[in-house]
Design an enzyme around this catalytic site. Structure first.
Site, short mmCIF file in Angstrom:
data_model
loop_
_atom_site.label_atom_id
_atom_site.label_comp_id
_atom_site.label_asym_id
_atom_site.label_seq_id
_atom_site.Cartn_x
_atom_site.Cartn_y
_atom_site.Cartn_z
CD GLU A 95 18.18 -68.09 -45.07
OE1 GLU A 95 18.80 -68.52 -43.98
OE2 GLU A 95 17.26 -68.93 -45.45
CG HIS A 137 18.86 -68.99 -39.04
ND1 HIS A 137 17.48 -68.77 -39.74
CD2 HIS A 137 19.56 -69.38 -39.96
CE1 HIS A 137 17.62 -68.84 -40.88
NE2 HIS A 137 18.85 -69.44 -41.10
CG HIS A 176 23.43 -68.77 -44.06
ND1 HIS A 176 23.41 -69.84 -44.25
CD2 HIS A 176 21.95 -68.49 -43.46
CE1 HIS A 176 22.28 -70.65 -43.91
NE2 HIS A 176 21.45 -69.74 -43.31
CO CO Z 1 19.46 -70.15 -42.94
#
Ligand code: CO
Length: 134
Positions: A130, A7, A79
């Protein structure tokens, strides 16, 4: 090492307004808003054919995204999340190359119930990364 883009997370001040932009203007399928007190955020997930967009609104006084929104009052990309097959192995490989892992370096259970880690933006082209175990 990195696999799929899981994502892209966008920090916003008003998650209802932000979700409406994706639902009404862009015609995307959006989830309900979920409060995640453990992570200091409320989230909406937007499912696209090849990845997801995660909208983040601060939840509580010391939300990890409050400072970001102070610096970026209109919100913005917070992120990107890449999948890895083995998060501890990925961490050790990255650390051996000098990359900094945020926090105590131990994977935490993230918003999708899977182990995640964050990597220092200064080591990754100014972007918070991440890693999520696939
Ligand atoms: Co995230």
């Amino acid at each position: 090492m990195i696999g799929r883009l899981n994502h892209v997370a966008i920090a916003v001040r008003d998650i209802a307004k932000a979700a409406a932009v994706y639902r009404d203007t862009l015609g995307a399928e959006i989830s309900a808003t979920v409060k995640q007190p453990d992570h200091g955020v409320s989230t909406v997930f937007i499912t696209l054919p090849n990845t997801k967009i995660e909208l983040l609104e601060p939840l509580g006084a010391d939300s990890p995204i409050s400072k970001f929104l102070d610096r970026n009052p209109d919100g913005g990309v917070h992120h990107v999340c890449y999948e890895v097959a083995d998060i501890r192995k990925a961490r050790d490989t990255l650390k051996a190359q000098g990359a900094r892992v945020l926090g105590d370096g131990e994977p935490k259970i993230g918003a999708h119930g899977k182990p995640v880690l964050f990597l220092h933006p200064k080591d990754f082209l100014g972007t918070l990364v991440e890693l999520e175990q696939a």
